[in-house]
Design an enzyme around this catalytic site. Structure first.
Site, PDB file in Angstrom:
ATOM      1  N   SER A 258       6.544   2.187  -0.505  1.00 11.33           N
ATOM      2  CA  SER A 258       7.287   1.049  -0.008  1.00 11.33           C
ATOM      3  C   SER A 258       8.423   1.513   0.898  1.00 11.33           C
ATOM      4  O   SER A 258       8.180   2.187   1.882  1.00 11.33           O
ATOM      5  CB  SER A 258       7.787   0.253  -1.211  1.00 11.33           C
ATOM      6  N   ASP A 485      -1.246  -6.776   0.298  1.00  9.12           N
ATOM      7  CA  ASP A 485       0.127  -6.418  -0.094  1.00  9.12           C
ATOM      8  C   ASP A 485       1.098  -7.454   0.456  1.00  9.12           C
ATOM      9  O   ASP A 485       1.206  -7.623   1.671  1.00  9.12           O
ATOM     10  CB  ASP A 485       0.472  -5.035   0.464  1.00  9.12           C
ATOM     11  N   HIS A 513       1.120  -4.749  -4.361  1.00 10.89           N
ATOM     12  CA  HIS A 513       1.993  -3.866  -3.606  1.00 10.89           C
ATOM     13  C   HIS A 513       1.668  -2.407  -3.893  1.00 10.89           C
ATOM     14  O   HIS A 513       1.772  -1.954  -5.034  1.00 10.89           O
ATOM     15  CB  HIS A 513       3.441  -4.177  -4.006  1.00 10.89           C
TER      16      HIS A 513
END
Length: 543
Positions: A258, A485, A513
């Site tokens: 991320s 995502d 995610h």
């Protein structure tokens, strides 16, 4: 952000938080707001990220011999080289080993003082002659603790060959957790800032909200000191190179999830000659503007919500009826009703609009958590109670049932983003016009993502410029993207892989995610082979 000593809330599947739970916070770049601004924070959608500063290319590293048997030594004052020459002492801390490294407070002025970076490592389980070196990990945020992520990473994310070959080293970035950290005062002050519903229906409301951000930011500056202005992503990337050197590694081996992909890509652009094996999973597109991010995340969560509603309606016990669009409208109407009249959550607690939003959003990070959203919606819609929504929201915020905060992740998120991410200062009418544009593409919560105040009132203004990251000369870098995502939409991973001169894209056709550790054998085997054997996956591999 899971930790052995801190059990996750009953109704939340662990994987909800597996990659640092990049934030979707009110008012941060991309942040959540709307008719009612939830906790005015900082300016972009929370989740991720972001940052934007792309630092000067080809930063050079002081010539320092790798240390193989660290011991204790303090950095030489007034010298970047002195920081690189320090040695590290590891001490047992439970099942892992812990250490502290000193870094410059200001990488442009070594004489300005030092900060502490907290490290924790899981020693390689394989034979000594098969050890590759250190694998540094970052779970996202920004603001998430790598140290709290370590146990989960080595037990549930990393493949056994990776854990055998590497000392997996977690660290809390500058400003975060157990490192020299941002503070914004007592928990009640933080709680009011993060969880209050604030009406935004006029220019006067906007000005009042900005004044609130300014006052809160000043409190953070008073409590934190000059560190508050030195926690940008470029500085954190320079810390990464320092850690590489003092850990004794000629090349940086790294797994970033991320926001951690932005940190890793920034490192590659600064120090391409030091890139080893970099895994960037659930990527941020570093070239996007703040507005692009808002739109991308609003659409991402809209699509995730559609997938959830379709799944919910196909099963038993779903409180949503009609079509998928009608089901989403019922959720929007529920949140609007809660804004007008907060739900009783038991023991004197209530759930307002902000907390309801957080409780819904956190479950969209992983489809394994969808049953808990169904539970929360059924309670709220059929029983008019908010106990499960509150528990989910608390999990998202890292907040205890009594309103105390278990980490500084949310305020670190705000402070880092405000240094990394320039945000426009719009009038109320301009905010409404932008929110209308976003809502046209993401009708359920798009307006809430788009209409925000934030970093324009923070004590430190970002001077960063968004630009592509190319990292010329770097070794092959693997970027993994997930088609469903919501937090870092798949298109962002595609963009980063294309920007990087040595970027290689791996695609997982799935929901939620990030991918590594929660996808399938195709992804896991490709990543393990890359990290352990140096085998670069075929560019464009679809799993």
């Amino acid at each position: 952000m899971l930790h052995a000593s801190r059990p996750s809330p009953r109704p939340v599947h662990r994987t909800v938080d597996r990659a640092g739970r990049d934030r979707v916070a009110p008012g941060l770049p991309g942040g959540r707001v709307g008719r009612r601004v939830r906790a005015v924070a900082a300016g972009a959608v929370a989740l991720l990220a972001l940052s934007a500063c792309v630092a000067p290319k080809e930063q050079t590293t002081p010539e320092v011999e790798p240390t193989t048997s660290p011991s204790t030594a303090a950095p030489e004052a007034n010298s970047i080289e002195g920081f690189y020459e320090q040695q590290v002492t590891w001490a047992s801390c439970g099942t892992f080993e812990c250490a502290t490294v000193q870094a410059p407070l200001d990488w442009e002025d070594a004489s300005a003082g030092s900060i502490s970076l907290a490290l924790q490592r899981s020693v390689a389980t394989g034979p000594a002659d098969a050890r590759i070196g250190s694998l540094l990990i970052n779970p996202g945020g920004p603001g998430s603790s790598g140290i709290e992520f370590l146990e989960y990473a080595v037990s549930d994310v990393m493949g056994e060959p990776v854990v055998a070959a590497y000392d997996v080293v977690a660290f809390d970035p500058r400003g975060v957790g157990s490192s020299s950290a941002v503070s914004c005062g007592p928990d009640p002050v933080v709680d009011e800032f993060l969880t209050t519903d604030v009406v935004l229906e006029s220019q006067a409301d906007v000005e009042a909200a900005r004044a609130s951000v300014q006052a809160f930011g000043q409190g953070c500056l008073d409590a934190t000191g000059p560190l508050l202005g030195q926690i940008d992503t470029v500085s954190a990337a320079r810390d990464l190179d320092l850690l590489r050197a003092v850990l004794g590694d000629e090349k940086l081996h790294y797994a970033g999830f991320s926001y951690g992909t932005f940190l890793g890509a920034t490192y590659a652009d600064l120090y391409p000659e030091n890139v080893g094996r970099l895994l960037l999973d659930g990527a941020l597109d570093p070239a996007m503007s703040n507005d692009d991010l808002v739109v991308g995340q609003a659409i991402g969560f809209e699509e995730a919500l559609s997938a959830y509603v379709e799944d919910c309606q196909a099963g038993r016990g779903c409180p949503l009826d009609g079509s998928v669009d009608e089901g989403k409208q019922q959720i929007a109407e529920l949140v609007a009703r809660i804004e007008r009249r907060p739900l009783d959550a038991g023991n004197g607690a209530v759930v307002n609009g902000t907390m309801a939003f957080y409780g819904i959003v956190v479950t969209l990070y992983d489809d394994a958590s969808w049953p808990y959203l169904t539970m929360a919606l059924a309670e709220a819609m059929q029983q008019n109670t908010g106990a499960t929504l509150l528990e989910l929201a608390n999990f998202y915020l890292d907040r205890g049932p009594d309103g105390s905060y278990l980490s500084n992740s949310m305020i670190a998120f705000t402070a880092i983003n405000c240094l990394d991410y320039p945000t426009p200062e719009r009038t109320y009418d301009e905010m409404v016009a932008f929110a209308d544009q976003v809502a046209a593409q993401a009708p359920t919560f798009g307006r809430d993502f788009a209409m925000a105040v934030g970093c324009e009132s923070w004590p430190f203004q970002s001077e960063a410029e968004r630009a592509p990251i190319t990292a010329p000369g770097a070794a092959p870098i693997v970027v993994v993207g997930t088609t469903g995502d919501p937090a870092t939409p798949y298109e962002w991973s595609v963009a980063l892989a294309e920007q990087l001169e040595s970027g290689v894209l791996v695609t997982w056709e799935g929901e939620g995610h990030t991918a590594y550790g929660r996808s399938n054998a195709c992804v896991e085997d490709a990543v393990d082979a890359y990290l352990v054997e140096g085998t670069v996956p075929e560019d464009g591999l679809e799993c």
